[in-house]
Design a protein around this motif. Structure first.
Motif, PDB file in Angstrom:
ATOM      1  N   VAL A  89       0.968  -1.474   0.008  1.00  0.00           N
ATOM      2  CA  VAL A  89      -0.261  -0.033   0.296  1.00  0.00           C
ATOM      3  C   VAL A  89       0.738   1.477   0.012  1.00  0.00           C
ATOM      4  O   VAL A  89       1.852   1.617   0.739  1.00  0.00           O
ATOM      5  N   PRO A  90       0.735   1.972  -1.379  1.00  0.00           N
ATOM      6  CA  PRO A  90       1.389   3.099  -0.991  1.00  0.00           C
ATOM      7  C   PRO A  90       1.115   4.220  -0.708  1.00  0.00           C
ATOM      8  O   PRO A  90      -0.104   4.666  -0.306  1.00  0.00           O
ATOM      9  N   HIS A  91       1.786   5.067   0.243  1.00  0.00           N
ATOM     10  CA  HIS A  91       1.963   6.143   1.702  1.00  0.00           C
ATOM     11  C   HIS A  91       2.816   6.755   0.947  1.00  0.00           C
ATOM     12  O   HIS A  91       3.648   6.953   0.581  1.00  0.00           O
ATOM     13  N   GLY A  92       2.716   8.460   1.522  1.00  0.00           N
ATOM     14  CA  GLY A  92       3.081   9.706   1.002  1.00  0.00           C
ATOM     15  C   GLY A  92       4.850   9.302   1.498  1.00  0.00           C
ATOM     16  O   GLY A  92       5.534   9.452   0.911  1.00  0.00           O
ATOM     17  N   LEU A 110      -1.790  -1.076  -4.330  1.00  0.00           N
ATOM     18  CA  LEU A 110      -2.511  -1.393  -4.193  1.00  0.00           C
ATOM     19  C   LEU A 110      -2.815   0.138  -5.329  1.00  0.00           C
ATOM     20  O   LEU A 110      -2.121   0.867  -5.024  1.00  0.00           O
ATOM     21  N   GLY A 111      -3.449   0.272  -5.536  1.00  0.00           N
ATOM     22  CA  GLY A 111      -4.612   1.150  -7.078  1.00  0.00           C
ATOM     23  C   GLY A 111      -3.223   0.293  -8.288  1.00  0.00           C
ATOM     24  O   GLY A 111      -2.917  -0.310  -9.052  1.00  0.00           O
ATOM     25  N   ASN A 112      -3.516   2.050  -8.731  1.00  0.00           N
ATOM     26  CA  ASN A 112      -2.885   2.106 -10.729  1.00  0.00           C
ATOM     27  C   ASN A 112      -1.186   3.166 -10.169  1.00  0.00           C
ATOM     28  O   ASN A 112      -1.373   4.188 -10.134  1.00  0.00           O
ATOM     29  N   ARG A 113      -0.453   2.196 -10.258  1.00  0.00           N
ATOM     30  CA  ARG A 113       1.374   2.850 -10.158  1.00  0.00           C
ATOM     31  C   ARG A 113       1.396   3.781 -10.777  1.00  0.00           C
ATOM     32  O   ARG A 113       1.963   5.043 -10.771  1.00  0.00           O
ATOM     33  N   GLU A 114       0.806   3.886 -12.025  1.00  0.00           N
ATOM     34  CA  GLU A 114       1.268   5.505 -13.025  1.00  0.00           C
ATOM     35  C   GLU A 114       0.606   6.353 -12.475  1.00  0.00           C
ATOM     36  O   GLU A 114       1.074   7.326 -12.458  1.00  0.00           O
ATOM     37  N   SER A 115      -1.082   6.649 -11.722  1.00  0.00           N
ATOM     38  CA  SER A 115      -1.562   7.699 -11.088  1.00  0.00           C
ATOM     39  C   SER A 115      -0.138   8.217 -10.306  1.00  0.00           C
ATOM     40  O   SER A 115      -0.040   9.214 -10.294  1.00  0.00           O
ATOM     41  N   ALA A 301      -2.114  11.105  -5.251  1.00  0.00           N
ATOM     42  CA  ALA A 301      -2.629   9.900  -5.725  1.00  0.00           C
ATOM     43  C   ALA A 301      -2.984   8.886  -4.734  1.00  0.00           C
ATOM     44  O   ALA A 301      -2.268   7.104  -5.322  1.00  0.00           O
ATOM     45  N   ARG A 302      -2.827   8.313  -3.855  1.00  0.00           N
ATOM     46  CA  ARG A 302      -2.989   7.417  -2.744  1.00  0.00           C
ATOM     47  C   ARG A 302      -3.435   8.052  -1.079  1.00  0.00           C
ATOM     48  O   ARG A 302      -3.745   9.518  -1.195  1.00  0.00           O
ATOM     49  N   ILE A 303      -3.288   7.117   0.020  1.00  0.00           N
ATOM     50  CA  ILE A 303      -3.652   7.686   1.023  1.00  0.00           C
ATOM     51  C   ILE A 303      -2.918   9.198   1.365  1.00  0.00           C
ATOM     52  O   ILE A 303      -1.692   8.700   0.881  1.00  0.00           O
ATOM     53  N   VAL A 304      -3.334   9.624   2.308  1.00  0.00           N
ATOM     54  CA  VAL A 304      -2.476  10.597   2.911  1.00  0.00           C
ATOM     55  C   VAL A 304      -2.803  10.809   4.237  1.00  0.00           C
ATOM     56  O   VAL A 304      -3.862  10.245   5.070  1.00  0.00           O
ATOM     57  N   ALA A 305      -2.274  11.297   5.175  1.00  0.00           N
ATOM     58  CA  ALA A 305      -1.901  11.572   6.255  1.00  0.00           C
ATOM     59  C   ALA A 305      -3.367  12.178   7.558  1.00  0.00           C
ATOM     60  O   ALA A 305      -3.653  11.815   8.697  1.00  0.00           O
TER      61      ALA A 305
END
Ligand code: AMP
Length: 349
Positions: A89-92, A110-115, A301-305
């Motif tokens: 899961v990518p985060h900041g 998780l998600g689209n890594r291109e984003s 383009a991912r979860i934010v803090a």
């Protein structure tokens, strides 16, 4: 080099759906991600330097089930994670540490890594915002500065080193020869809505092939500008700075929800057209002016803090879910549902 969707799909096809794990770096929103996965019955892996481990062990319900101890968190052990049946899961912090290497990691994400590539490049991000038809602040050439502008260092997330300048002279005094962006300073209330786009659900607020959820909204505390009134009351002068220190919950007037949902919808639809979509969490950084006009200056383009404020759910998730729903739990829920329905490739790349 961007790893192909086909390669990730192949790795994913070797995963045992009922034994999928959720992995991330121990930083940023990791407590919430591990806690949410635990609530959904998914095992977790925390990528961690040895010294950080004790911090996560101090919060047993936000602690990963297992640690993958590394010397350097920027070197994500993709192969090991894939062997563990893990989805990253990518985060900041992960985006910050891994940088452009994220694109080539041979582990399902998780998600689209291109984003994340569109997020990392300010030019591309503005192209995305404009394609979505969202109002953005003007970007100015240094010689054309004729109003208060915020100068942003390349790649700097979290506002560190930003400064407001009003003339070309002021700009060159501080940023001569540096790689920066000059952006018109937006006056208004900052509002950072957190969205989740699910291509799996076919009900609710329909967007593209799925549904868009508003999970929460935050505002940030930035040092020193957000305590400026105290500094001024104390009779001190200061140069405004924007280093992010923390977040607070924001609930907006209900009539603004229509703009907020429509902006999210437009961002998802533009992402579909530009690079194949943005399943999962994302956030817009906006300023609402006195005419109730929204301007966006950043997409994450991912979860934010800012989602860390509501591990027990937010004033918006309460109207969608019967149980407390954090963003971390929402991610885990989506992984669980997609795995069960054989739809993981829809939310993973
Ligand atoms: P960012 O790195 O783009 O997330 O910006 C960090 C912080 O700088 C934001 O949270 C805002 O408080 C401030 N900021 C960034 N861009 C602008 C802008 N165009 N106008 C006013 N404030 C801004």
């Amino acid at each position: 080099m961007l790893v192909s969707r086909e390669t990730i799909r192949q790795i994913l096809s070797s995963y045992e759906p009922r034994k999928i794990k959720i992995a991330t770096i121990c930083s940023h929103t990791a407590l919430q991600i591990f806690h949410g996965a635990r609530q959904e019955g998914i095992k977790t892996v925390g990528i961690c330097t040895e010294d950080r481990r004790r911090i996560y062990e101090a919060f047993p319900l936000g602690c990963p089930d297992e640690f993958l101890v590394v010397d350097d968190p920027s070197k994500i052990p993709a192969g090991e994670l894939a062997d563990m049946n893990a989805i990253l899961v990518p985060h900041g912090s992960l985006v910050e540490y891994a940088g452009s290497r994220l694109a080539s990691l041979r582990v399902p994400m998780l998600g689209n890594r291109e984003s994340l590539q569109w997020e990392a490049d300010r030019g591309k991000m503005f192209e995305w915002l404009k394609a979505a038809g969202i109002q953005v602040p003007a970007t100015l050439e240094p010689d054309k500065i004729d109003r208060p502008c915020v100068v942003k260092l390349a790649g700097a997330k979290g506002g560190r080193g930003y400064r407001v300048v009003s003339t070309p002279e002021e700009f060159y005094e501080h940023f001569e020869g540096m790689n920066v962006t000059v952006q018109e300073y937006l006056i208004g209330v900052r509002a950072y809505p957190h969205y989740f786009y699910s291509p799996i659900h076919k009900d609710g607020f329909r967007v593209a092939e799925g549904r868009l959820e508003l999970i929460g909204i935050d505002r940030r505390f930035e040092s020193n500008i957000d305590e400026a009134y105290r500094t001024q009351m104390a009779g001190l002068s200061f140069t405004p700075s924007f280093t992010v220190v923390g977040n607070e919950l924001l609930v907006m007037r209900e009539s603004l929800l229509s703009d907020i949902m429509d902006m999210g919808k437009a961002v998802v639809e533009a992402a579909e057209r530009l690079f194949g979509g943005i399943p999962g969490p994302f956030c817009l950084e906006t300023v609402v002016d006195e005419n109730l006009q929204f301007y966006a200056f950043e997409i994450s383009a991912r979860i934010v803090a800012g989602t860390n404020i509501y591990p027990q759910g937010s004033p918006y998730t309460i109207y969608q879910w019967k149980e407390p729903m954090s963003m971390g739990r929402r991610i885990a829920r989506e992984v669980k549902l997609a795995a069960k329905a054989g739809k993981l490739p829809k939310i993973i790349y």
